[in-house]
Design a protein around this motif. Structure first.
Motif, PDB file in Angstrom:
ATOM      1  N   GLU A  98       0.836  -1.190   0.000  1.00  0.00           N
ATOM      2  CA  GLU A  98       0.000   0.000   0.000  1.00  0.00           C
ATOM      3  C   GLU A  98       0.874   1.243   0.000  1.00  0.00           C
ATOM      4  OE1 GLU A  98      -2.412  -0.332   3.516  1.00  0.00           O
ATOM      5  OE2 GLU A  98      -0.719  -0.139   4.886  1.00  0.00           O
ATOM      6  N   GLY A  99       0.299   2.363  -0.424  1.00  0.00           N
ATOM      7  CA  GLY A  99       1.090   3.584  -0.551  1.00  0.00           C
ATOM      8  C   GLY A  99       0.363   4.808  -0.031  1.00  0.00           C
ATOM      9  N   SER A 100       1.136   5.884   0.162  1.00  0.00           N
ATOM     10  CA  SER A 100       0.589   7.156   0.635  1.00  0.00           C
ATOM     11  C   SER A 100       1.415   8.291   0.054  1.00  0.00           C
ATOM     12  CB  SER A 100       0.627   7.218   2.167  1.00  0.00           C
ATOM     13  OG  SER A 100       0.315   8.516   2.634  1.00  0.00           O
ATOM     14  N   SER A 101       0.754   9.368  -0.350  1.00  0.00           N
ATOM     15  CA  SER A 101       1.465  10.530  -0.877  1.00  0.00           C
ATOM     16  C   SER A 101       1.828  11.532   0.206  1.00  0.00           C
ATOM     17  CB  SER A 101       0.626  11.227  -1.959  1.00  0.00           C
ATOM     18  OG  SER A 101      -0.632  11.618  -1.429  1.00  0.00           O
ATOM     19  N   THR A 102       1.464  11.218   1.468  1.00  0.00           N
ATOM     20  CA  THR A 102       1.822  12.101   2.585  1.00  0.00           C
ATOM     21  C   THR A 102       2.753  11.420   3.587  1.00  0.00           C
ATOM     22  OG1 THR A 102      -0.089  11.443   3.922  1.00  0.00           O
ATOM     23  CG2 THR A 102      -0.388  13.292   2.391  1.00  0.00           C
ATOM     24  N   GLY A 103       2.635  10.115   3.733  1.00  0.00           N
ATOM     25  CA  GLY A 103       3.491   9.379   4.656  1.00  0.00           C
ATOM     26  C   GLY A 103       2.980   9.348   6.077  1.00  0.00           C
TER      27      GLY A 103
ATOM     28  N   ALA B 234      -0.483   9.429   7.005  1.00  0.00           N
ATOM     29  CA  ALA B 234      -1.733   8.668   7.064  1.00  0.00           C
ATOM     30  C   ALA B 234      -2.197   8.438   5.630  1.00  0.00           C
ATOM     31  CB  ALA B 234      -2.786   9.436   7.863  1.00  0.00           C
ATOM     32  N   GLY B 235      -3.393   7.928   5.509  1.00  0.00           N
ATOM     33  CA  GLY B 235      -3.967   7.773   4.188  1.00  0.00           C
ATOM     34  C   GLY B 235      -3.374   6.651   3.364  1.00  0.00           C
TER      35      GLY B 235
ATOM     36  N   TRP C 202       5.301   7.239  -0.212  1.00  0.00           N
ATOM     37  CA  TRP C 202       5.668   6.248   0.792  1.00  0.00           C
ATOM     38  C   TRP C 202       4.994   4.918   0.478  1.00  0.00           C
ATOM     39  CZ3 TRP C 202       5.318  11.343   1.452  1.00  0.00           C
ATOM     40  CH2 TRP C 202       6.264  11.994   2.250  1.00  0.00           C
ATOM     41  N   VAL C 203       5.742   3.843   0.604  1.00  0.00           N
ATOM     42  CA  VAL C 203       5.194   2.500   0.395  1.00  0.00           C
ATOM     43  C   VAL C 203       5.507   1.639   1.609  1.00  0.00           C
ATOM     44  CG1 VAL C 203       5.251   2.531  -2.115  1.00  0.00           C
ATOM     45  CG2 VAL C 203       7.278   1.823  -0.874  1.00  0.00           C
ATOM     46  N   ARG C 204       4.628   0.693   1.883  1.00  0.00           N
ATOM     47  CA  ARG C 204       4.849  -0.233   2.990  1.00  0.00           C
ATOM     48  C   ARG C 204       4.014  -1.481   2.757  1.00  0.00           C
ATOM     49  NH1 ARG C 204       1.395   2.590   7.991  1.00  0.00           N
ATOM     50  NH2 ARG C 204      -0.676   1.892   7.284  1.00  0.00           N
ATOM     51  N   LEU C 205       4.343  -2.546   3.476  1.00  0.00           N
ATOM     52  CA  LEU C 205       3.540  -3.757   3.469  1.00  0.00           C
ATOM     53  C   LEU C 205       2.421  -3.598   4.495  1.00  0.00           C
ATOM     54  CD1 LEU C 205       6.359  -6.448   3.217  1.00  0.00           C
ATOM     55  CD2 LEU C 205       4.874  -5.598   1.391  1.00  0.00           C
TER      56      LEU C 205
ATOM     57  N   ALA D 107       7.465  -1.312   8.138  1.00  0.00           N
ATOM     58  CA  ALA D 107       8.061   0.022   8.139  1.00  0.00           C
ATOM     59  C   ALA D 107       7.933   0.652   6.752  1.00  0.00           C
ATOM     60  CB  ALA D 107       9.532  -0.069   8.540  1.00  0.00           C
ATOM     61  N   ALA D 108       7.539   1.923   6.725  1.00  0.00           N
ATOM     62  CA  ALA D 108       7.358   2.626   5.458  1.00  0.00           C
ATOM     63  C   ALA D 108       8.705   3.051   4.876  1.00  0.00           C
ATOM     64  CB  ALA D 108       6.477   3.847   5.663  1.00  0.00           C
ATOM     65  N   VAL D 109       8.788   3.033   3.565  1.00  0.00           N
ATOM     66  CA  VAL D 109       9.966   3.514   2.835  1.00  0.00           C
ATOM     67  C   VAL D 109       9.525   4.678   1.962  1.00  0.00           C
ATOM     68  CG1 VAL D 109      11.658   2.952   1.052  1.00  0.00           C
ATOM     69  CG2 VAL D 109      11.135   1.288   2.852  1.00  0.00           C
TER      70      VAL D 109
END
Length: 209
Positions: free
Chosen positions: A49-54, A56-57, A95-98, A177-179
């Motif tokens: 999953e991903g987020s353009s803010t890191g 939330a969302g 931001w991407v994370r599992l 952990a987000a990258v």
């Protein structure tokens, strides 16, 4: 004579006993017993999953499955007006994370890009680089350094891909952990005025177990 007849009877009885004994042994040898074992095999789960803010969302943005791509918030460097000119670079973090519940780590790669047709856009006059940032870094000219994980001489090309390691969460209720990835898009000298260009990047995560 009596003794001999009795002796023969005794021998006959003993012989019969021996035959009977063999018969008992044959019955015992026919006994059998069995053991059975069963196993249940449950597949793990896997979700990027991903987020353009890191902050939330986080959600799924898999265009191949009908989702909408995440919108990147590109910013110009301080002091540059809010439109691109030849030589300008703009920056955006992604931001991407599992996701929570994912039961294995993964290798992430940039997996291609698509852009508006060059005939009506600036896709052929915009190049890009994507960098993996250190935790907590801000996506800008100062942090977008080193070897990028992917580059493109135009918005619809890709070269130089490098794998990014993603870790699963500590338990099934915790996300990994987000990258942060940092996108840098640069306009070349042939940039045409007034054209808006949209590009979409694809990332693929492959489980490591």
């Amino acid at each position: 004579m009596v003794k001999k007849q009795n002796q023969r009877k005794v021998l006959a009885v003993l012989a019969g006993g021996l035959v009977l004994g063999v018969g008992v042994a044959a019955v015992l040898a026919a006994w059998n017993d069995s053991e059975f074992a069963t196993g249940t095999f449950t597949a793990g789960t896997f979700n990027l999953e991903g987020s353009s803010t890191g902050n939330a969302g986080y959600s799924d943005h898999n265009v191949d499955d009908g989702d909408t791509a995440a919108t990147l918030a590109f910013t110009l460097p301080t002091g540059v007006v809010d439109s691109m000119s030849p030589g300008d670079s703009v920056y955006a973090g992604f931001w991407v994370r599992l996701a929570a519940g994912t039961t294995t780590g993964a290798d992430l790669v940039a997996d291609g890009t698509t852009a508006d047709a060059a005939a009506g856009s600036n896709s052929e006059y915009l190049s890009y680089s994507i960098y993996q940032l250190a935790p907590g870094a801000t996506c800008n000219a100062a942090s977008a350094i080193g070897t990028p994980i992917a580059t493109g001489a135009t918005l619809d090309a890709q070269t130089g891909t490098t794998t990014v390691a993603l870790l699963e969460g500590a338990d099934t209720t915790t996300a990994g952990a987000a990258v942060q990835l940092c996108f840098v898009v640069t306009a070349d000298a042939a940039l045409e005025q007034g054209l808006a260009t949209t590009a979409t990047w694809k990332f693929t995560a492959t489980s490591t177990n």
